[in-house]
Each structure stands twice: as C-alpha cells, then as structure tokens.
Design a protein around this motif. Structure first.
Motif, PDB file in Angstrom:
ATOM      1  N   GLN A 659       0.794  -1.081   0.024  1.00 54.64           N
ATOM      2  CA  GLN A 659       0.045   0.094  -0.025  1.00 54.64           C
ATOM      3  C   GLN A 659       0.910   1.364   0.002  1.00 54.64           C
ATOM      4  OE1 GLN A 659      -3.272  -0.966  -0.125  1.00 54.64           O
ATOM      5  NE2 GLN A 659      -3.561   1.235  -0.848  1.00 54.64           N
ATOM      6  N   ALA A 660       1.965   1.246   0.819  1.00 56.89           N
ATOM      7  CA  ALA A 660       2.940   2.478   0.697  1.00 56.89           C
ATOM      8  C   ALA A 660       3.489   2.665  -0.568  1.00 56.89           C
ATOM      9  CB  ALA A 660       3.767   2.138   1.896  1.00 56.89           C
ATOM     10  N   ALA A 661       3.831   1.660  -1.011  1.00 57.05           N
ATOM     11  CA  ALA A 661       4.654   1.595  -2.379  1.00 57.05           C
ATOM     12  C   ALA A 661       3.714   2.155  -3.306  1.00 57.05           C
ATOM     13  CB  ALA A 661       5.194   0.185  -3.028  1.00 57.05           C
ATOM     14  N   GLN A 662       2.344   1.689  -3.473  1.00 53.42           N
ATOM     15  CA  GLN A 662       1.224   2.372  -4.103  1.00 53.42           C
ATOM     16  C   GLN A 662       1.182   3.672  -4.113  1.00 53.42           C
ATOM     17  OE1 GLN A 662       0.261   0.098  -6.601  1.00 53.42           O
ATOM     18  NE2 GLN A 662      -1.161   1.727  -7.714  1.00 53.42           N
ATOM     19  N   CYS A 663       1.026   4.346  -2.937  1.00 58.87           N
ATOM     20  CA  CYS A 663       1.024   5.519  -2.630  1.00 58.87           C
ATOM     21  C   CYS A 663       2.196   6.352  -3.240  1.00 58.87           C
ATOM     22  CB  CYS A 663       1.059   5.875  -1.216  1.00 58.87           C
ATOM     23  SG  CYS A 663      -0.526   5.347  -0.407  1.00 58.87           S
ATOM     24  N   VAL A 664       3.468   5.936  -2.913  1.00 54.74           N
ATOM     25  CA  VAL A 664       4.569   6.789  -3.463  1.00 54.74           C
ATOM     26  C   VAL A 664       4.708   6.830  -4.809  1.00 54.74           C
ATOM     27  CG1 VAL A 664       5.756   6.716  -1.066  1.00 54.74           C
ATOM     28  CG2 VAL A 664       6.249   4.953  -2.883  1.00 54.74           C
ATOM     29  N   GLY A 665       4.345   5.589  -5.110  1.00 54.44           N
ATOM     30  CA  GLY A 665       4.563   5.283  -6.931  1.00 54.44           C
ATOM     31  C   GLY A 665       3.617   6.330  -7.668  1.00 54.44           C
ATOM     32  N   ARG A 666       2.680   7.025  -6.997  1.00 52.83           N
ATOM     33  CA  ARG A 666       1.878   8.015  -7.928  1.00 52.83           C
ATOM     34  C   ARG A 666       2.662   9.012  -8.272  1.00 52.83           C
ATOM     35  NH1 ARG A 666      -2.102   5.743  -9.189  1.00 52.83           N
ATOM     36  NH2 ARG A 666      -0.957   4.173  -8.873  1.00 52.83           N
ATOM     37  N   VAL A 667       3.839   9.302  -7.892  1.00 47.93           N
ATOM     38  CA  VAL A 667       4.722  10.624  -8.050  1.00 47.93           C
ATOM     39  C   VAL A 667       5.325  10.431  -9.273  1.00 47.93           C
ATOM     40  CG1 VAL A 667       6.780   9.890  -6.781  1.00 47.93           C
ATOM     41  CG2 VAL A 667       5.935  12.278  -6.896  1.00 47.93           C
ATOM     42  N   ILE A 668       5.765   9.372  -9.934  1.00 48.99           N
ATOM     43  CA  ILE A 668       6.590   9.230 -10.993  1.00 48.99           C
ATOM     44  C   ILE A 668       5.682   8.223 -12.172  1.00 48.99           C
ATOM     45  CG2 ILE A 668       7.836   7.104 -10.303  1.00 48.99           C
ATOM     46  CD1 ILE A 668      10.074   9.578 -11.457  1.00 48.99           C
ATOM     47  N   ARG A 669       5.308   9.118 -13.200  1.00 49.54           N
ATOM     48  CA  ARG A 669       4.386   8.552 -14.087  1.00 49.54           C
ATOM     49  C   ARG A 669       5.123   8.289 -15.570  1.00 49.54           C
ATOM     50  NH1 ARG A 669       1.859   5.564 -11.082  1.00 49.54           N
ATOM     51  NH2 ARG A 669       0.319   5.021 -12.782  1.00 49.54           N
ATOM     52  N   SER A 670       6.417   8.878 -15.632  1.00 48.34           N
ATOM     53  CA  SER A 670       7.177   8.409 -16.990  1.00 48.34           C
ATOM     54  C   SER A 670       8.719   8.631 -16.644  1.00 48.34           C
ATOM     55  CB  SER A 670       6.744   9.512 -17.831  1.00 48.34           C
ATOM     56  OG  SER A 670       7.248  10.802 -17.732  1.00 48.34           O
ATOM     57  N   LYS A 671       9.472   8.621 -17.627  1.00 50.25           N
ATOM     58  CA  LYS A 671      10.877   8.673 -17.198  1.00 50.25           C
ATOM     59  C   LYS A 671      11.462  10.024 -17.389  1.00 50.25           C
ATOM     60  CE  LYS A 671      12.310   3.948 -18.758  1.00 50.25           C
ATOM     61  NZ  LYS A 671      13.298   3.329 -19.158  1.00 50.25           N
ATOM     62  N   ALA A 672      10.601  10.981 -18.087  1.00 52.41           N
ATOM     63  CA  ALA A 672      10.999  12.200 -18.102  1.00 52.41           C
ATOM     64  C   ALA A 672      10.451  13.058 -16.850  1.00 52.41           C
ATOM     65  CB  ALA A 672      10.361  13.034 -19.280  1.00 52.41           C
ATOM     66  N   ASP A 673       9.890  12.491 -15.717  1.00 56.17           N
ATOM     67  CA  ASP A 673       9.123  12.973 -14.625  1.00 56.17           C
ATOM     68  C   ASP A 673      10.512  12.790 -13.613  1.00 56.17           C
ATOM     69  OD1 ASP A 673       7.516  13.904 -13.081  1.00 56.17           O
ATOM     70  OD2 ASP A 673       5.889  12.393 -13.109  1.00 56.17           O
ATOM     71  N   TYR A 674      10.214  13.345 -12.516  1.00 52.73           N
ATOM     72  CA  TYR A 674      11.156  13.126 -11.303  1.00 52.73           C
ATOM     73  C   TYR A 674      10.344  13.633 -10.214  1.00 52.73           C
ATOM     74  CZ  TYR A 674      11.901  18.404 -11.510  1.00 52.73           C
ATOM     75  OH  TYR A 674      11.576  19.628 -11.561  1.00 52.73           O
ATOM     76  N   GLY A 675      10.676  12.756  -8.931  1.00 53.82           N
ATOM     77  CA  GLY A 675      10.174  13.080  -7.659  1.00 53.82           C
ATOM     78  C   GLY A 675      10.799  12.638  -6.641  1.00 53.82           C
ATOM     79  N   MET A 676      10.451  13.076  -5.310  1.00 57.81           N
ATOM     80  CA  MET A 676      11.159  12.527  -3.998  1.00 57.81           C
ATOM     81  C   MET A 676      10.059  11.705  -3.204  1.00 57.81           C
ATOM     82  SD  MET A 676      13.433  15.689  -3.021  1.00 57.81           S
ATOM     83  CE  MET A 676      12.042  16.809  -3.216  1.00 57.81           C
ATOM     84  N   MET A 677      10.448  10.772  -2.741  1.00 59.32           N
ATOM     85  CA  MET A 677       9.531   9.866  -1.771  1.00 59.32           C
ATOM     86  C   MET A 677      10.080   9.902  -0.361  1.00 59.32           C
ATOM     87  SD  MET A 677       9.479   6.799  -4.363  1.00 59.32           S
ATOM     88  CE  MET A 677       8.789   6.695  -5.970  1.00 59.32           C
ATOM     89  N   ILE A 678       9.294  10.273   0.601  1.00 58.02           N
ATOM     90  CA  ILE A 678      10.030  10.231   1.982  1.00 58.02           C
ATOM     91  C   ILE A 678       8.958   9.452   2.854  1.00 58.02           C
ATOM     92  CG2 ILE A 678      10.115  11.560   4.242  1.00 58.02           C
ATOM     93  CD1 ILE A 678      10.857  14.046   2.482  1.00 58.02           C
ATOM     94  N   PHE A 679       9.563   8.261   3.291  1.00 57.87           N
ATOM     95  CA  PHE A 679       8.937   7.491   4.210  1.00 57.87           C
ATOM     96  C   PHE A 679       8.978   7.749   5.443  1.00 57.87           C
ATOM     97  CE2 PHE A 679       9.827   4.943   0.366  1.00 57.87           C
ATOM     98  CZ  PHE A 679       8.860   4.323  -0.037  1.00 57.87           C
ATOM     99  N   ALA A 680       8.070   8.633   6.077  1.00 60.65           N
ATOM    100  CA  ALA A 680       8.333   9.092   7.623  1.00 60.65           C
ATOM    101  C   ALA A 680       8.129   8.071   8.870  1.00 60.65           C
ATOM    102  CB  ALA A 680       7.714  10.468   7.446  1.00 60.65           C
ATOM    103  N   ASP A 681       8.784   7.315   8.690  1.00 58.28           N
ATOM    104  CA  ASP A 681       8.545   6.277  10.009  1.00 58.28           C
ATOM    105  C   ASP A 681       9.878   5.586  10.130  1.00 58.28           C
ATOM    106  OD1 ASP A 681       7.760   3.913  11.615  1.00 58.28           O
ATOM    107  OD2 ASP A 681       5.624   4.834  11.334  1.00 58.28           O
TER     108      ASP A 681
END
Length: 758
Positions: A659-681
């Motif tokens: 479920q966590a991976a599904q949430c953070v995976g929303r941020v990158i939808r193509s290779k030209a895209d970029y984004g950060m993922m913070i797992f805060a725990d």
C-alpha cells in the motif's frame, strides 16, 4: 516500429522502446508459448499497457492458428478508457503496417449506467436503479403486453436492436470502440449499445472490462461463462487482487437489510395471491418445471444476476421439494430472516464456522443445507414468474438469498462474524452479521482452470513470491523488472527522526505523542518551503489525518504551511474529493503550489496520478497497516497461517508495504518525470520492512538515505532538485541506453535470462 522477438514480428506504435518493455514482452511471450500463468512486476510509468497490447495482438497476427483472444481486466472505468485509447493507437499502426489482415474487434464492456442511451433510464441516480429502469422497458413480459397495448412504454433502442439481431444484422464493424464510441454508434443506429456490446463479446478479439466480470460469480455467470479456453486474461494493477477475490464472496447483513427483506417478502406474497386469482397456470407451470429440474433458457434482457456460488460448486439437480411451491419458499425465507434477526440481537461478538452455523439454522428453524443452497436460484425463478421488473426494490431479499446460498454451498475458507457495534464507535449499536471469505484462491480458481494464460501484473507486486501462495497457483514466469534510467530521477528517503532527534512513527504508543505530531508538521513545513509545485501527503487513516491536522491547526503549523502552498484534503465524500483534486491541480498549474492530504487506503491512493508538477514530493506519514483489531482481519490471518503457512506478521507487513509503495508510486509516471519519496517512520529503516518494497524503489534507496533527520532530508531534497534542473540526454549514453531504436534492437544480443547486452 517493427521488430523481431524470437519467432514473432512485434508491431509497436512508437519509434523507440524501453529496454524493460522489451524484457517484459519476452517474459510474456514465454508465458503464452508455455500456455501457463505469470506474475510480472514492472515499474510505473514505463509503458506496461502498450507492451502487453502490442505483444498479445502481434502474437495473434503471427500465429493465427492460436486463436488467441484477450480479456483485459481493469479496476476502474477511467483505466478501461485509457487502455482502449492505447489500443486504438496500436490498431491504426498495425493496419498501416500489416494491412487488412490486422483487422480486429475490440470493445469495452461496462454496466448499463455507463452504456445506456435511453434518456429516461440513464437519468436514475445509481447503477441498481438504471438496471431496474432498463428491465421495466425491456423484460419479455413487458414487451408482450406492449404488443397488445401500445400505451405500455418500451425502449425503442432495445426494440431496434432486437429486430436487427433477429435479422442477423446486429454487428459491429472491425475497430476499437471506447464506451463513448459505443454510445455514439448506438445512437446513430438507434440500437441499444449495452446489449449490442454483450452480444459482440463472443466475437470480439479484445474485450476490456472490470475485474468483477471474471471474479464475481454473480456477474461472471452471465457475461463470461461462454468465453473459450484460448483466452489470455490480463489483470492490470493487480496488487490488490486478493482483496477483490475475497470481497466477491463476502456478504454483510444489517438490521435494515432484514427489515427490507421482510417488506420484499410481503410484496411477493401479495403478488402470489394476485396471480392465484388471475393466472394460477403460471405458478403451476413453474412448479412443474422445478419438479422436472428443467433449466430455464432466458433472453438476455430477463437475466438478473447469476448464482453467487462458483460454477463448479452449483448443484446440477432439481430444486428440493419443500421449496418448489412459491408460498412454501416464502415461508422458508421468512423463517430464515427471523433467525437472522434473532442472531443480530446478541450483546457479544460471535465468530462461528459455517458447519456450526448451518447446524444451528437447521435446529432452530428447520431449514437444511440443501434448501439454503437453492435459495438464490429459487428466488430468481420466482421473480421471473411474478414478472417483477423493479429489481432495485428487491436488493435486500437478494442479499439474504446470497448469504443463504453461500452458507449452504461452502464449509471451508469462510467464517460468520456477528458484531453488535462498530469497534471504533462502541457507543452506537449497529449490529452486523458478516459472511467473510478468507481464501482469495476460491474466486480466482475457475479463471486459472478455464483459461490457458492468466497474466497478473502491476507496478507493486513485491514480495512477488507471496502471490502464488495467496492465490494458490503455479506461475510459469515470475519476474520483477527494474527501471532503466539515464539519471536518478527518483529519490526515496527514510526519515526516522525529527530535527530535535526524537524518533517519529505512527506506532500505536507513539502516534498521539505531541512530539511526533510536531516533528511531522515541521518536516512538512520545511519541505513546502524548498519543493516547488505539488506535494502529496499520505496518512495511515482518516481518523489519524483528522487528529494531526487539528493539532497542526492549533499549534499554528498549518497556517505557516499555507504561507507557502494551499492545502487540500481528501474526505470520504467522492464529490468533495473530486472538487479538492481539481482545485489542487489548478493551484499547481497557476504556480501557487499546493499540498494534498490523502489517506493510504482511500480513493486517491489507488487511481489518481500525480505526475509532472502535480507531484514533486510524496510523504508517507507512517506505515499503513490494516486495522489490526478487526475481527475479519484476525480470522483471515488465522486461516492463512493454518492453510498456507503464511505468518501473521509477514502478511500484515506485505499488505502495508504494497500500500505504501502504491502511494509513493503515484509521483512518477514517466521517465522524463522526477520526484522524491519520503517514508516518514523509523520502522522503514528495518530491513524486514524495507525489503518488501518493489525493486525499482529499492535500487534508488541509498544507504546514506536510510536514517535521516528532518534537516538532513531538506538538504538532500535541495541537492536533488538542483540536479534535476540540469539538461540531460533522454536517449542515454552509449552502453546505458534507455531508449532503443529499431536499429539498436537489430544489433542487440540478449543474455540467457532476457537481459539486454548492447
């Protein structure tokens, strides 16, 4: 582009292909050759859908003897439309390259609510009302009355379709039809698009529809029962497929359900008395048919829903003598409803196996297992005899018969759980009796047995070895693919403590700690001051999100956050959430920037993409475990441990991390895209938790980013954003190409495991 993959020519509608798309096609081809099933994990945003469609349609073109038909299952109508749009692009390319031999028929199939073109019917507010509205105009007895009395309303679209069908001209020309195009075609011809699509499902080469059309026996029994063995079934975004299977065979009954069922039985009783007085022959004919055990051949428009039990478990014999007469059957249902009402009066939580539950019904109200088993079919037969068209009014009695049939059919893999109150609101009495299925493999077993290849694919299937155990099957291919990138455009981080060095976590003993709430607020405040555009935050539950947002509001943190960006919140109301999402996007488009607060198991976490500037950072506050005191979850965990030897902790961690991976995976939808993922725990820094994340996230998670405080995370974010602002080569340098041309593929050597060696 056109290229060879072993002995097959692949028609791919783009000029370049990613290396992982090529590997994905190779694994798929091996699955089809072996006529087996497979599990494939491929990172989000790497063109999974077009790879699947290209390979399977090209396989059909190169091996016409294989007679392959594709059944593509999606979770939502939006995903269905996206798939059909990709297929349309591919179809046009194949026609251009291959010629008329590439002609095929591809249709999307959905409910009447999404396909009906009759303005009177489609204006109803929900799906059940639309179904009932359709039945009122198209049922065979309504149409027979209309022949004698022209004032009886019927549906002109259905009448025209039926006339064309009888003349053998109700067909769709070759092509790819989205739901919108089916509706337009129906309007143009004056035919009903829903029944036309149902009719064409058998002839179509590609059918795109919802999971329920294959996994829910009530729907699959009508739509998918005649599909041939040569079908290739694809379940896309299938990380939660076990939950879909379980829901398909679970039933909940509340007090309101039983009161509604009592009203339904009263009305049916009146109808029987009316029929006895006016047309007793119809009841007698039904009785004789049941005595002889004759199956009814019904026209499509009269079919309601199929039996809720799986096809192999339905009795192939006559209905028992004591429920053949209509009034006797209603008397049995009344006793059953009365029994259920009594069970709901309990003050304590009760859990019972099905064998004990059936024995108790027999002892107290004299209804045996065989009578229970036939309740659903007998109800269906009676409703047809009574010529009931407003089926939406009879959903309560249908639910009761669902429960009776499932209880009478199965003994293993289910429990009955009765709860007098909701555990989260114990002061409000709201008793519920739940028949819960624990075994996901039951609903999907007929699919594995009937079709030669089943493909289960998603961006998050880690750990991949758990799915064959949960679904009880042996895949011929099981593979997790990495993402080939020219630059590190994903930056995952694990934040274990705040800037004051106090640990952060949503563990039960820490979650309401004011220090943790303050540190989470400070983390978000620091991040919104350095990250441009959109930031998405996921919380473990609605109640936790409400609590923490209130706390931030009181301490003034929320006000400080809003100095930098606007804040939007997901609620349990779909309309409110849609409005919030639209405004969030507008704020990102206008350059104001925005923060979206969402819930890990809510609507947004599953189907909404935050690509490009809509999601430059996603923060996962805590580990989204299920509510571990839920009686249903505890019963399922016990079953998994005893039957499949899956430990409770392993399953809970697997479920939370997907479920966590599904949430953070929303941020990158193509290779030209970029984004950060913070797992805060702090729990994400433990290897047993972290290792369950998909490989494409883990490969970018550096050791130096595993134990960060807020100030370190802010520094890393600044550096990452500075690096992403630099120009880069989209094709990749030599030896690390991430976009392959036709020429590259021709010169390429493939390693023994499908790895590409340029």
């Amino acid at each position: 582009m056109k290229f060879q993959l072993e002995d097959i020519t692949i028609y791919f509608p783009y000029d370049n292909i990613y290396p992982e798309q090529y590997q994905y096609m190779l694994e798929l081809k091996r699955t089809l050759d072996a006529k087996g099933h497979c599990l494939l994990e491929m990172p989000t945003g790497t063109g999974k859908t077009i790879s699947l469609l290209s390979l399977i349609t090209s396989y059909r073109l190169c091996k016409p003897m294989s007679q392959i038909k594709l059944l593509y299952c999606t979770r939502t109508v939006h995903e269905m439309e996206k798939t059909l749009a990709e297929l349309k692009l591919l179809y046009d390319y194949q026609l251009k390259e291959f010629g008329p031999g590439a002609r095929m028929l591809a249709i999307g199939l959905s409910s009447r609510k999404n396909l009906c073109v009759n303005p009177v019917v489609v204006s109803a507010e929900n799906r059940d009302s639309v179904d009932a509205g359709c039945r009122k105009l198209t049922a065979s007895w309504v149409r027979a009355l209309a022949v004698e009395n022209p004032n009886v309303p019927t549906c002109s679209f259905f009448e025209n379709y039926d006339a064309a069908d009888k003349a053998g001209s109700a067909t769709l020309p070759a092509g790819v039809y989205t739901l919108q195009e089916l509706r337009l075609y129906g309007k143009e011809k004056g035919w009903c698009p829903y029944f036309l699509a149902r009719h064409m499902v058998q002839q179509a080469n590609v059918v795109v529809y919802s999971y329920q059309y294959l996994l829910d026996p009530k729907v699959a029994g009508i739509i998918s029962k005649e599909m041939e063995r040569e079908c290739v079934v694809v379940f896309d975004e299938a990380h939660n497929i076990d939950n879909v299977c379980i829901e398909a065979l679970s039933v909940s009954v509340r007090k309101q359900t039983l009161e509604g069922a009592t009203r339904n039985l009263g009305r049916m009783s009146q109808e029987i008395e009316r029929l006895k007085a006016t047309d007793a022959g119809r009841l007698r004919a039904e009785y004789n048919r049941l005595v002889e055990g004759l199956a009814q051949r019904l026209p499509d428009q009269d079919v309601w829903l199929a039996n809720p039990a799986l096809p192999d478990d339905i009795m192939k014999e006559a209905v028992p003598g004591n429920i053949r007469k209509a009034e006797h059957f209603l008397s049995v249902l009344r006793r059953f409803v009365q029994y259920l009402k009594g069970r709901l009066e309990t003050e304590n939580v009760e859990k019972e196996g099905l064998v004990g539950f059936v024995a108790s019904i027999n002892t107290q109200v004299g209804i045996d297992q065989k009578m229970l088993k036939f309740c659903y079919d007998r109800l269906h037969s009676l409703m047809l005899t009574l010529e009931i068209t407003d089926t939406d009014e009879f959903l309560h009695v249908q639910t009761v018969c669902d429960l009776a049939t499932l209880v009478g059919t199965y003994s293993r893999g289910f429990s009955i759980i009765i709860e007098p109150t909701d555990e989260r609101m114990p002061e409000i009495r709201d008793p519920v009796l739940q028949l819960t299925c624990h075994d996901a493999s039951l609903a999907i077993k007929p699919v594995f047995e009937r079709f030669q290849s089943v493909v289960i694919t998603s961006g998050t299937l880690s750990p991949i070895d758990l799915y064959p155990r949960l679904l009880n099957f042996n895949p011929v291919v099981s593979r997790s693919l990495k993402m080939s990138l020219t630059r590190d455009c994903i930056c995952p981080m694990v934040l274990t403590r705040g800037s004051d060095q106090l640990p952060v976590s949503t563990k039960y003993d820490l979650r309401s700690d004011p220090g943790v709430e303050k540190n989470y607020g400070k983390l978000l405040l620091e991040m919104v001051s350095v990250v441009p555009d959109g930031v998405v935050c996921f919380f473990v539950s609605y109640s936790y999100m409400d609590g923490i947002v209130n706390s931030w509001h009181e301490s003034g943190i929320l006000k400080d956050i809003m100095q930098h960006k606007l804040v939007f919140i997901e609620t349990q109301d779909v309309v409110e959430t849609t409005l919030a999402l639209d405004n969030y996007r507008r704020a990102c488009d206008s350059g104001r920037g925005a923060v979206f607060f969402s819930v890990a198991r809510g609507k947004v976490a599953e189907g909404i993409d935050f690509d490009r500037h809509y999601g430059r950072l996603v923060i996962m506050f805590g580990v989204p475990f299920q509510y571990t005191l839920s009686r249903i979850l505890l019963a399922r965990l016990e079953y998994l441990r005893e039957t499949f030897q899956i430990k409770e902790g392993d399953f809970l961690t697997f479920d939370a991390l997907r479920q966590a991976a599904q949430c953070v995976g929303r941020v990158i939808r193509s290779k030209a895209d970029y984004g950060m993922m913070i797992f805060a725990d702090k729990r994400y820094s433990r290897h047993d938790k972290r290792s369950k994340l998909p490989g494409w996230i883990l490969s970018h998670l550096r050791d130096a980013h595993l134990n960060l405080s807020t100030d370190m995370a802010v520094y890393i974010a600044k550096e990452f954003l500075r690096k992403m602002a630099q120009p880069y080569d989209k094709n990749g340098a030599l030896g690390k190409k991430t976009l392959l041309s036709q020429e590259d593929l021709a010169n390429m050597i493939t390693g023994p495991d499908g790895e590409m060696l340029l």
